[in-house]
Design a protein around this motif. Structure first.
Motif, PDB file in Angstrom:
ATOM      1  N   VAL A   1      46.869  58.655  31.635  1.00 60.07           N
ATOM      2  CA  VAL A   1      47.506  59.257  30.461  1.00 60.07           C
ATOM      3  C   VAL A   1      48.904  59.748  30.820  1.00 60.07           C
ATOM      4  O   VAL A   1      49.856  59.537  30.066  1.00 60.07           O
ATOM      5  N   ASN A   2      49.040  60.356  31.984  1.00 51.63           N
ATOM      6  CA  ASN A   2      50.354  60.843  32.408  1.00 51.63           C
ATOM      7  C   ASN A   2      51.356  59.693  32.552  1.00 51.63           C
ATOM      8  O   ASN A   2      52.480  59.778  32.085  1.00 51.63           O
TER       9      ASN A   2
ATOM     10  N   ILE B   1      51.593  55.932  24.710  1.00 48.30           N
ATOM     11  CA  ILE B   1      50.445  56.521  24.018  1.00 48.30           C
ATOM     12  C   ILE B   1      50.934  57.382  22.857  1.00 48.30           C
ATOM     13  O   ILE B   1      50.426  57.275  21.740  1.00 48.30           O
ATOM     14  N   ASP B   2      51.927  58.235  23.119  1.00 52.48           N
ATOM     15  CA  ASP B   2      52.462  59.098  22.063  1.00 52.48           C
ATOM     16  C   ASP B   2      53.055  58.287  20.916  1.00 52.48           C
ATOM     17  O   ASP B   2      52.902  58.644  19.747  1.00 52.48           O
TER      18      ASP B   2
ATOM     19  N   LEU C   1      43.664  63.068  21.437  1.00 51.07           N
ATOM     20  CA  LEU C   1      44.167  61.759  20.999  1.00 51.07           C
ATOM     21  C   LEU C   1      44.768  60.970  22.155  1.00 51.07           C
ATOM     22  O   LEU C   1      44.603  59.746  22.222  1.00 51.07           O
ATOM     23  N   ARG C   2      45.438  61.639  23.066  1.00 45.00           N
ATOM     24  CA  ARG C   2      46.011  60.931  24.221  1.00 45.00           C
ATOM     25  C   ARG C   2      44.914  60.322  25.084  1.00 45.00           C
ATOM     26  O   ARG C   2      45.024  59.169  25.519  1.00 45.00           O
ATOM     27  N   ILE C   3      43.864  61.081  25.342  1.00 42.13           N
ATOM     28  CA  ILE C   3      42.762  60.560  26.163  1.00 42.13           C
ATOM     29  C   ILE C   3      42.110  59.365  25.468  1.00 42.13           C
ATOM     30  O   ILE C   3      41.912  58.310  26.076  1.00 42.13           O
TER      31      ILE C   3
ATOM     32  N   LEU D   1      41.199  53.488  24.609  1.00 36.44           N
ATOM     33  CA  LEU D   1      41.194  52.341  23.698  1.00 36.44           C
ATOM     34  C   LEU D   1      42.150  51.241  24.153  1.00 36.44           C
ATOM     35  O   LEU D   1      41.830  50.052  24.050  1.00 36.44           O
ATOM     36  N   LEU D   2      43.314  51.623  24.650  1.00 32.94           N
ATOM     37  CA  LEU D   2      44.345  50.634  24.990  1.00 32.94           C
ATOM     38  C   LEU D   2      44.305  50.133  26.429  1.00 32.94           C
ATOM     39  O   LEU D   2      44.668  48.992  26.690  1.00 32.94           O
TER      40      LEU D   2
END
Length: 126
Positions: free
Chosen positions: A48-49, A55-56, A79-81, A86-87
């Motif tokens: 995520v980082n 992602i954002d 939502l980020r996680i 998902l992606l």
């Protein structure tokens, strides 16, 4: 550590990173009582980082009447996680990623968080 616990710990780490602008390793140290080498937890935090800007953007593209800046940190982090899963994680089924995100929202957010998270993620899948 099971995946649900790893997601909860990842949420806590990423939430701390969002609030305090600390690096992933430092945030992991603060959240975990003892050193833990959980590959799924580390993948979520560092993934995520690393992919945060894309992602954002993906989240922002699927918000209706909201902007990313207006989102509470709880919803933004969940939502980020979920978006990362998902992606970028083919091992996690879509339904599992969404259900786990809704559960995180129920645990850490308010009574409306789960519905909101579910709505945004459902729009992403269309």
């Amino acid at each position: 550590m099971n995946r649900r616990t790893a997601r909860e710990k990842a949420f806590q780490v990423l939430f701390q990173m969002d609030i305090n602008a600390v690096d992933p390793s430092e945030a992991l140290e603060h959240v975990l009582e003892k050193p833990v080498q959980d590959s799924f937890l580390r993948e979520l935090v560092f993934g995520v980082n690393e992919k945060k800007s894309s992602i954002d953007q993906q989240i922002a593209d699927h918000l209706q009447n909201w902007s990313l800046n207006r989102l509470a940190s709880v919803e933004k982090t969940v939502l980020r996680i979920a978006t990362y899963e998902l992606l970028y994680n083919d091992e996690v089924p879509t339904g599992v990623a969404i259900n786990e995100a809704v559960e995180l929202a129920h645990k850490f957010g308010d009574e409306k968080s789960g519905k909101f998270i579910n709505g945004v993620l459902s729009k992403m899948l269309k």
